[in-house]
Scaffold this motif. Sequence first.
Motif, PDB file in Angstrom:
ATOM      1  N   ILE A 109       0.781  -1.293  -0.200  1.00 35.44           N
ATOM      2  CA  ILE A 109       0.030   0.174   0.154  1.00 35.44           C
ATOM      3  C   ILE A 109       0.935   1.277   0.046  1.00 35.44           C
ATOM      4  CG2 ILE A 109      -2.013   1.595   0.966  1.00 35.44           C
ATOM      5  CD1 ILE A 109      -2.405  -1.632   2.421  1.00 35.44           C
ATOM      6  N   VAL A 110       0.739   2.187  -0.893  1.00 40.26           N
ATOM      7  CA  VAL A 110       1.463   3.641  -0.863  1.00 40.26           C
ATOM      8  C   VAL A 110       0.305   4.558  -0.379  1.00 40.26           C
ATOM      9  CG1 VAL A 110       2.291   4.955  -2.847  1.00 40.26           C
ATOM     10  CG2 VAL A 110       2.880   2.324  -2.579  1.00 40.26           C
ATOM     11  N   TYR A 111       0.662   5.457   0.446  1.00 43.01           N
ATOM     12  CA  TYR A 111      -0.371   6.416   0.956  1.00 43.01           C
ATOM     13  C   TYR A 111       0.587   7.848   0.213  1.00 43.01           C
ATOM     14  CZ  TYR A 111      -2.096   3.041   4.011  1.00 43.01           C
ATOM     15  OH  TYR A 111      -1.946   1.685   4.723  1.00 43.01           O
ATOM     16  N   PRO A 112       0.157   8.745   0.200  1.00 42.16           N
ATOM     17  CA  PRO A 112       0.612  10.449   0.122  1.00 42.16           C
ATOM     18  C   PRO A 112       1.062  10.646   2.030  1.00 42.16           C
ATOM     19  CG  PRO A 112      -1.227  10.520  -1.327  1.00 42.16           C
ATOM     20  CD  PRO A 112      -1.310   8.961  -1.455  1.00 42.16           C
ATOM     21  N   ALA A 113       2.515  10.780   1.534  1.00 35.24           N
ATOM     22  CA  ALA A 113       2.809  10.687   3.455  1.00 35.24           C
ATOM     23  C   ALA A 113       1.794  11.862   4.156  1.00 35.24           C
ATOM     24  CB  ALA A 113       4.013  11.795   3.670  1.00 35.24           C
ATOM     25  N   GLY A 114       1.112  12.977   3.528  1.00 36.48           N
ATOM     26  CA  GLY A 114       0.066  13.606   4.254  1.00 36.48           C
ATOM     27  C   GLY A 114      -1.295  13.135   4.877  1.00 36.48           C
ATOM     28  N   ILE A 115      -1.424  11.661   4.126  1.00 34.30           N
ATOM     29  CA  ILE A 115      -2.597  11.103   4.615  1.00 34.30           C
ATOM     30  C   ILE A 115      -2.680   9.883   5.190  1.00 34.30           C
ATOM     31  CG2 ILE A 115      -3.943  12.477   2.580  1.00 34.30           C
ATOM     32  CD1 ILE A 115      -4.412  10.214   1.266  1.00 34.30           C
ATOM     33  N   ALA A 116      -1.438   9.696   5.264  1.00 34.13           N
ATOM     34  CA  ALA A 116      -1.020   8.445   6.020  1.00 34.13           C
ATOM     35  C   ALA A 116      -1.425   8.015   7.476  1.00 34.13           C
ATOM     36  CB  ALA A 116       0.649   7.448   5.599  1.00 34.13           C
ATOM     37  N   HIS A 117      -1.464   9.042   8.145  1.00 33.03           N
ATOM     38  CA  HIS A 117      -1.839   7.907   9.365  1.00 33.03           C
ATOM     39  C   HIS A 117      -2.910   9.765   9.685  1.00 33.03           C
ATOM     40  CE1 HIS A 117       2.305   6.563  10.048  1.00 33.03           C
ATOM     41  NE2 HIS A 117       2.609   7.254   9.005  1.00 33.03           N
ATOM     42  N   PRO A 118      -4.008   8.243  10.311  1.00 33.19           N
ATOM     43  CA  PRO A 118      -3.979   7.652  11.018  1.00 33.19           C
ATOM     44  C   PRO A 118      -4.368   5.814  10.479  1.00 33.19           C
ATOM     45  CG  PRO A 118      -6.125   8.329  11.537  1.00 33.19           C
ATOM     46  CD  PRO A 118      -5.077   9.264  10.477  1.00 33.19           C
ATOM     47  N   THR A 119      -4.228   6.478   8.766  1.00 38.63           N
ATOM     48  CA  THR A 119      -4.703   4.692   8.025  1.00 38.63           C
ATOM     49  C   THR A 119      -3.623   3.443   8.218  1.00 38.63           C
ATOM     50  OG1 THR A 119      -6.186   6.252   7.016  1.00 38.63           O
ATOM     51  CG2 THR A 119      -5.731   3.816   5.978  1.00 38.63           C
ATOM     52  N   ALA A 120      -2.473   4.354   7.733  1.00 43.07           N
ATOM     53  CA  ALA A 120      -1.501   2.883   7.905  1.00 43.07           C
ATOM     54  C   ALA A 120      -1.339   2.427   9.537  1.00 43.07           C
ATOM     55  CB  ALA A 120       0.053   3.311   8.020  1.00 43.07           C
ATOM     56  N   SER A 121      -1.454   2.687  10.176  1.00 40.09           N
ATOM     57  CA  SER A 121      -1.834   2.292  11.693  1.00 40.09           C
ATOM     58  C   SER A 121      -2.560   1.742  11.927  1.00 40.09           C
ATOM     59  CB  SER A 121      -1.482   3.375  13.049  1.00 40.09           C
ATOM     60  OG  SER A 121      -3.419   3.784  13.092  1.00 40.09           O
ATOM     61  N   VAL A 122      -3.890   1.333  11.435  1.00 42.66           N
ATOM     62  CA  VAL A 122      -4.776   0.122  11.560  1.00 42.66           C
ATOM     63  C   VAL A 122      -4.303  -1.531  11.167  1.00 42.66           C
ATOM     64  CG1 VAL A 122      -7.026  -0.491  10.914  1.00 42.66           C
ATOM     65  CG2 VAL A 122      -6.422   1.564  11.379  1.00 42.66           C
ATOM     66  N   PHE A 123      -3.124  -0.817   9.818  1.00 40.73           N
ATOM     67  CA  PHE A 123      -2.994  -2.106   9.169  1.00 40.73           C
ATOM     68  C   PHE A 123      -1.474  -2.440   9.779  1.00 40.73           C
ATOM     69  CE2 PHE A 123      -5.686   0.000   6.424  1.00 40.73           C
ATOM     70  CZ  PHE A 123      -6.624  -0.548   7.032  1.00 40.73           C
ATOM     71  N   ALA A 124      -1.039  -1.713  10.550  1.00 43.87           N
ATOM     72  CA  ALA A 124       0.669  -2.017  11.181  1.00 43.87           C
ATOM     73  C   ALA A 124       1.023  -3.772  11.858  1.00 43.87           C
ATOM     74  CB  ALA A 124       0.749  -0.999  12.117  1.00 43.87           C
ATOM     75  N   HIS A 125      -0.206  -3.888  11.928  1.00 47.74           N
ATOM     76  CA  HIS A 125       0.631  -5.018  12.927  1.00 47.74           C
ATOM     77  C   HIS A 125       0.799  -6.222  12.329  1.00 47.74           C
ATOM     78  CE1 HIS A 125      -3.574  -5.734  11.997  1.00 47.74           C
ATOM     79  NE2 HIS A 125      -4.567  -6.802  12.261  1.00 47.74           N
ATOM     80  N   LEU A 126      -0.196  -5.666  10.357  1.00 47.81           N
ATOM     81  CA  LEU A 126       0.432  -7.238   9.542  1.00 47.81           C
ATOM     82  C   LEU A 126       1.853  -6.921   8.325  1.00 47.81           C
ATOM     83  CD1 LEU A 126      -3.655  -7.182   7.943  1.00 47.81           C
ATOM     84  CD2 LEU A 126      -2.265  -8.600   9.769  1.00 47.81           C
ATOM     85  N   GLN A 127       2.340  -5.941   9.300  1.00 43.08           N
ATOM     86  CA  GLN A 127       3.285  -5.167   8.672  1.00 43.08           C
ATOM     87  C   GLN A 127       4.306  -6.100   8.431  1.00 43.08           C
ATOM     88  OE1 GLN A 127       4.026  -1.312   8.366  1.00 43.08           O
ATOM     89  NE2 GLN A 127       5.659  -0.853   7.582  1.00 43.08           N
TER      90      GLN A 127
END
Length: 367
Positions: A109-127
Amino acid sequence: MALQRADGSRATFVAQARLVRVGDQNILFSPSRRAMFALNDSAAEIWRALQEGAAGKTIQRRLMEASVETALDDWERLGLIRPLAPSPPVFSRDYVNQVLAIAGRRIRIVYPAGIAHPTASVFAHLQVPGEAADVLFQAVQHRERIHLFRNGAWVLSCPPAGLATALKGELLADALGRDDYELALHAAALFNGERLMLLCGQPGAGKTTLTLALAHAGFGFASDDVTLLNANGLGVGLPFAAAAKSGAWPLLGEFCPDLDAAPVFRRPDNKRVRYVLPQQFSPSSMSPRAVGWVILLRRDRTSTPRLDPVDPVAALRGLLTGAFAPAQELGSTAFDALAHVIGSAQAYCLTYSSLADGVELIRGACR
């Protein structure tokens, strides 16, 4: 009151009514006529511009710009227009990259840095480490919406607060689109030792809430929504963070002390959710296990809490509700796997109201 232009000169109009906003309507009130007139948003904007002393051409230009912006926003929200497909992603400070391991697949998953968080944290345990992936999702911000692309093809758009929910749905669809399992069960999964416990119930039965309470009580967390069954009758949960709806937040305070600090996201129906991952989660949660217990949930505030054994056929019906097969139909192998589960597992119906009662009854049975 005479209308006055910005340069101080008088306009050719005299205002004899007052514009107010009542609820979601624009109301023009005339004291002399003792009458009220409803104005649409365009007419209200014209009135405000006249009060500000704007010239006719200025008002026309302002209305035209507003109309274009409104139309573009509406068309983008309805999926009638979208941005062009993004370029291949690059590794830079402008982007945040995640590689997730889900059901044997690697998804980037690639996010623009300005919108990555907090969404990226929802999937961090699967990283997981690394760059190689089977599937690429790219989030693109355009105007007031986020657009999601899968392998360069547009999938959907959503408001920023809906990105986590949209991504979870697409990741789930990707997992279900594979053919390396026999049946996907609409069931939460927890484990005790080497055996899996499945929780099934109609919407509103409290499946997610009870799952989080049981995880807090010491059960291992495997899934709050979907469990995959292989040909040998072994189950593996899809361990996305549990989506706790706003109505459950007060109930979960005792079991999830950090819940109030979790960010709030929006579902497509605009309901608010917080994503919760039990602290006991570990990569071993994704190991296939034999199903030891099947528990059908029945929430009832008027009945005495109890855990009753149920007939295997009733348990089979409960597991089949909402089940999904890769070939769109339940084949003989899938049915045999499900029959094996029912034949070897203990099946119960839990009638409960309070989470504490539900947890205590299940702990007593699943030893």
